[in-house]
Design an enzyme around this catalytic site. Sequence first.
Site, PDB file in Angstrom:
ATOM      1  N   ASP A  16       0.809  -1.221   0.000  1.00  0.00           N
ATOM      2  CA  ASP A  16       0.000   0.000   0.000  1.00  0.00           C
ATOM      3  C   ASP A  16       0.839   1.266   0.000  1.00  0.00           C
ATOM      4  OD1 ASP A  16      -2.831  -0.912   0.069  1.00  0.00           O
ATOM      5  OD2 ASP A  16      -2.072  -2.014   1.807  1.00  0.00           O
ATOM      6  N   ARG A  97       2.492   6.414  16.792  1.00  0.00           N
ATOM      7  CA  ARG A  97       2.014   7.341  15.773  1.00  0.00           C
ATOM      8  C   ARG A  97       2.455   8.800  15.994  1.00  0.00           C
ATOM      9  NH1 ARG A  97       2.367   3.184  13.853  1.00  0.00           N
ATOM     10  NH2 ARG A  97       0.737   1.866  12.992  1.00  0.00           N
ATOM     11  N   ASP A 126      -5.444   5.004  13.213  1.00  0.00           N
ATOM     12  CA  ASP A 126      -4.132   5.564  12.888  1.00  0.00           C
ATOM     13  C   ASP A 126      -4.215   6.829  12.042  1.00  0.00           C
ATOM     14  OD1 ASP A 126      -2.661   3.807  14.423  1.00  0.00           O
ATOM     15  OD2 ASP A 126      -2.535   2.313  12.839  1.00  0.00           O
ATOM     16  N   SER A 177      -3.720  -8.353   9.247  1.00  0.00           N
ATOM     17  CA  SER A 177      -3.146  -7.020   9.187  1.00  0.00           C
ATOM     18  C   SER A 177      -2.351  -6.837  10.465  1.00  0.00           C
ATOM     19  CB  SER A 177      -4.275  -5.998   9.086  1.00  0.00           C
ATOM     20  OG  SER A 177      -3.785  -4.739   9.468  1.00  0.00           O
TER      21      SER A 177
HETATM   22  N1  ARG Z   1      -6.395  -1.204  17.044  1.00  0.00           N
HETATM   23  C1  ARG Z   1      -5.067  -0.859  17.441  1.00  0.00           C
HETATM   24  C2  ARG Z   1      -4.922   0.625  17.656  1.00  0.00           C
HETATM   25  O1  ARG Z   1      -5.772   1.353  17.223  1.00  0.00           O
HETATM   26  C3  ARG Z   1      -4.021  -1.389  16.510  1.00  0.00           C
HETATM   27  C4  ARG Z   1      -4.163  -1.110  15.050  1.00  0.00           C
HETATM   28  C5  ARG Z   1      -2.928  -1.573  14.360  1.00  0.00           C
HETATM   29  N2  ARG Z   1      -3.001  -1.714  12.947  1.00  0.00           N
HETATM   30  C6  ARG Z   1      -2.975  -2.881  12.310  1.00  0.00           C
HETATM   31  N3  ARG Z   1      -2.905  -2.847  11.021  1.00  0.00           N
HETATM   32  N4  ARG Z   1      -2.991  -4.027  12.911  1.00  0.00           N
HETATM   33  O2  ARG Z   1      -4.002   1.079  18.254  1.00  0.00           O
END
Ligand code: ARG
Length: 400
Positions: A16, A97, A126, A177
Amino acid sequence: MSRATKVVLAYSGGVDTSVCIPYLKHEWGVKEVITLAADLGQGDELEPIRKKALASGASESLVIDATEDFVKNYAFPAIQANALYENRYPLSTALARPLIAKLLVEAAEKYGADAIAHGCTGKGNDQVRFDVSIGALNPKLKILAPAREWKMSREETIAYGEKFGIPSPVKKSSPYSIDRNLLGMAIEAGILEDPWEEPPEDVFLMTKAIEQTPDTPEYIEIGFDSGIPVTINGETLAPVALIGKLNEIVGNHGVGRIDMIENRLVGIKSREIYETPAILVLMHAHRDLESLTLTADVTRYKRGIEETYSQMIYNGLWYNPLKTALDAFIQDTQKRVTGTVRVKLFKGNATIVGRKSANSLYSFDLATYGAEDEFDHKAAEGFVYVWGLPTRVWSEKNRG
Ligand code: ARG
């Protein structure tokens, strides 16, 4: 119409974010794409990622080792705050982040870019964390999120990339993911989208299955200085080394797995699997040391602060004035949180079995039921009378 001239793109090396490079240039009229890959201890080899960005059309490919910054300035304050989202998730992804956003903004300023781009979709947390953090650090920068707008399926994305020489994933890509850094893994999608399905063993990389863990317990001692972990079994370790070592010790006993239904900021409930061995045990131990060294009123007040603080991190508000004010409160409470916690690791459990501190507020002479007891039992009588008085008065008036 061109959306921006020069863009710094948050880059992971995956399909991506690679496809974002030609997409920004050919669909959105961007002249120059500079990629930035941050090393946060995710264990990826970064040199191939650096080269892949250039092969995909980036004019410059930056790789920045930010692991130490990550642990010292993002993970450690979270440990001091016992920051667990919805009481369970130690924010391993969320904490990364604001740091990545900071690196992106610094690069944009250095290279004179007018926009920052990232590969987040519109369904996750994110995107919020990136956009809000970038906006806080430099409100003049535009933010581009191609994957939030393109309507390509997975196959179409891969096909689009192939037109520009971006190879399709060699191995059949994982059905999950995954987001990974030194603090842990966040795993979503695939079969995990059914909340009734037990996570298959192959999703876990940092922790052993209970069936595979040692049959004898292991004891470790974690030393804290002002709320920051500094030693393991008496050995002083630098921040990154400490987390790395603890991940191994703790993961070996199957400690650190989380399986939860989580409430995202965008309103969706999602099934999340996390593996966060070190940071979970550190928060557990840290909180215990606070129970020894902080007064009851500070501890209780801090629980409320922690709840707000955790939500703010989850919801992308790291660079927010309330967060800064809460930091000041938390830092003040940590001055006395120095000492050692003993943890027993066994079959998926991390049990605190001992704690000690030069700042301990525990008084043996007050607590003991033995002969050394110094507590004035007689004084309790008057206290209890006054304490119960309003309840007694109410009862006299209201009981039939
Ligand atoms: N749900 C978690 C958060 O918002 C992790 C998201 C991580 N992304 C992923 N592609 N697994 O912090």
